[in-house]
Design an enzyme around this catalytic site. Structure first.
Site, short mmCIF file in Angstrom:
data_model
loop_
_atom_site.label_atom_id
_atom_site.label_comp_id
_atom_site.label_asym_id
_atom_site.label_seq_id
_atom_site.Cartn_x
_atom_site.Cartn_y
_atom_site.Cartn_z
N TYR A 1 0.84 -7.31 -26.75
CA TYR A 1 -0.19 -6.41 -26.23
C TYR A 1 -1.31 -6.20 -27.24
CZ TYR A 1 -2.22 -2.98 -23.12
OH TYR A 1 -3.08 -2.34 -22.27
N ASP B 1 -16.32 -4.51 -4.71
CA ASP B 1 -16.16 -5.03 -6.07
C ASP B 1 -16.99 -4.20 -7.04
OD1 ASP B 1 -15.91 -6.45 -8.39
OD2 ASP B 1 -16.74 -8.33 -7.61
N TYR C 1 -3.55 5.46 -12.91
CA TYR C 1 -4.26 6.46 -13.69
C TYR C 1 -5.59 6.86 -13.04
CZ TYR C 1 -1.15 6.44 -17.75
OH TYR C 1 -0.07 6.62 -18.58
N LYS D 1 -8.97 -4.68 -25.33
CA LYS D 1 -8.92 -3.25 -25.58
C LYS D 1 -9.68 -2.88 -26.85
CE LYS D 1 -6.51 -2.28 -21.93
NZ LYS D 1 -7.17 -1.60 -20.78
N SER E 1 -8.12 4.34 -6.82
CA SER E 1 -7.17 4.32 -5.70
C SER E 1 -5.70 4.25 -6.08
CB SER E 1 -7.50 3.15 -4.76
OG SER E 1 -7.47 1.93 -5.46
N THR E 2 -5.39 3.91 -7.31
CA THR E 2 -3.99 3.80 -7.73
C THR E 2 -3.85 4.23 -9.18
OG1 THR E 2 -4.21 1.48 -8.42
CG2 THR E 2 -3.49 1.87 -6.16
N GLY F 1 -12.29 2.71 -10.05
CA GLY F 1 -10.88 2.33 -9.99
C GLY F 1 -10.06 3.55 -9.61
#
Length: 392
Positions: free
Chosen positions: A233, A110, A52, A242, A49-50, A47
């Site tokens: 959340y 993916d 964090y 989480k 590319s954007t 992950g």
């Protein structure tokens, strides 16, 4: 072509290549101005590319001098359609990294799939032999598991319905919103997508392939937030995921000798994910105002630089009582939260401009897609077909 922002819902369907490039350069320049970090030298960022993930890659490359292999799921430009922001970010990062003598390659596809895991292992074996850190920063609404079943996450409460204030960011109107509770099936699906199952699968797959260095470290990102956002959340469907992620960090440490798993609890920031969660954008706009006034506001790159330099890459990582890294320490300061709570009780449509940093929220939103970046000429024609060097 001349590229303008086209906002639909919680995303921008266009991205500006020059703006994204300048964003990446600004982050690199920030890290270059900070003290160096004695950290990992060969890193896999899942992950990358954007948000964090991108900032992690930049911080590790430019603070630690690390070779980085990034995994992303982005689209190149096609005809009159621009590439995604993550595509332009990655192209820019590789360009700058190569200029500065740093190894940087990317795998596009993916990350949940077995095929991408195989491709990543092949690149590691060929170029790096082993990696000593794995950053897990995937944020996706859906996941197809190894059995071929598609799971879709939801952003809902659990238990009872929850009503509180929210904001329409376009009209800047404050109103009440009621979020219905998720079903057991929806909670299970959200945990499948956003929990730790795929993270653990990655570590198991890398370990079996013998491409994890001895004493490797892996870190995944999470959020807790104040009591104000807990029903939506921490105690919502995403919070269940989480919790599973945190449990997975412990399992990775226990089940894979020589690998240590960590959770970094980060600050609330404007991301494509947070923009879609009711109540949270209003909280973030208040938080921004308070933290900026106190001089302690951080963006992704400041957070990730502090994570690796001050918290994680030390002889004894700085952990809380539950064994987690806390980059939300400034957000959760009592004086910050007391002021945010006070503003929350007072905020109305009539005073939102005075009490909340809506302009700052929108600035961060547009900058995610390369817009409203100082120094970029948005009236100029720009080439939208930009290659990622390692994918060319």
């Amino acid at each position: 072509m001349i590229v303008t922002p086209k906002v639909r819902g919680f995303i921008c369907t266009t991205a500006h290549p020059a703006g994204c490039r300048e964003n990446v350069k600004e982050q690199i320049d920030y890290v270059k101005g900070q003290p160096k970090t004695d950290g990992p030298k060969k890193v896999l960022v899942l992950g990358a590319s954007t948000g964090y993930g991108l900032s992690s890659r930049i911080a590790l490359a430019y603070s630690c001098g690390a070779a980085t292999l990034g995994v992303l799921f982005e689209k190149p430009a096609s005809g009159s359609r621009t590439a995604t922001a993550g595509w332009y970010n990655t192209a820019a990062f590789e360009e700058f990294a190569h200029q500065d003598g740093l190894y940087a390659k990317s795998v596009n596809g993916d990350a949940f799939s077995a095929e991408i895991k195989r491709q990543v292992i092949d690149v590691i074996r060929q170029d790096l032999s082993q990696v000593d850190m794995v950053v897990y920063s995937l944020a996706a609404p859906r996941r197809t598991d190894r059995d071929g079943k598609l799971w879709s996450s939801v952003l809902k409460t659990t238990g009872d319905a929850y009503t509180n204030k929210t904001i329409d960011l376009k009209t800047r109107a404050i109103s009440d919103v009621t979020i219905e509770p998720a079903s057991e099936e929806e909670i299970t699906a959200t945990v499948k997508v956003m929990g730790g199952e795929d993270w653990k699968d990655w570590i198991a797959t890398l370990k079996e392939a013998d491409v994890l260095a001895p004493n490797a470290v892996t870190v995944a990102y999470s959020y807790i937030g104040p009591a104000l956002t807990h029903p939506m959340y921490l105690d919502g469907s995403i919070g269940m995921a989480k919790r599973h992620l945190a449990k997975t960090a412990q399992e990775i440490t226990q089940e894979f000798p020589g690998v240590t798993g960590y959770i970094s609890v980060n600050k609330a920031l404007v991301t494509q994910s947070s923009a879609a969660i009711p109540i949270v954008p209003l909280y973030i706009s208040l938080l921004y105002k308070v933290m900026k006034e106190k001089g302690i506001h951080e963006g992704c790159i400041e957070q990730m630089t502090r994570l690796f330099h001050d918290k994680l890459c030390k002889a004894s990582p700085e952990l809380d009582g539950e064994g987690m890294l806390r980059l939300d320490d400034w957000e959760m300061r009592p004086d910050v939260q007391e002021e945010v709570s006070r503003l929350w009780e007072s905020i109305l449509t009539e005073n939102v401009e005075q009490l909340a940093d809506i302009d700052g929220y929108w600035e961060d939103f547009y900058r995610m897609f390369g817009f409203q970046v100082p120094g970029v000429d948005y009236d100029a024609d720009v080439a939208v077909e930009v290659p990622i060097p390692s994918l060319a």
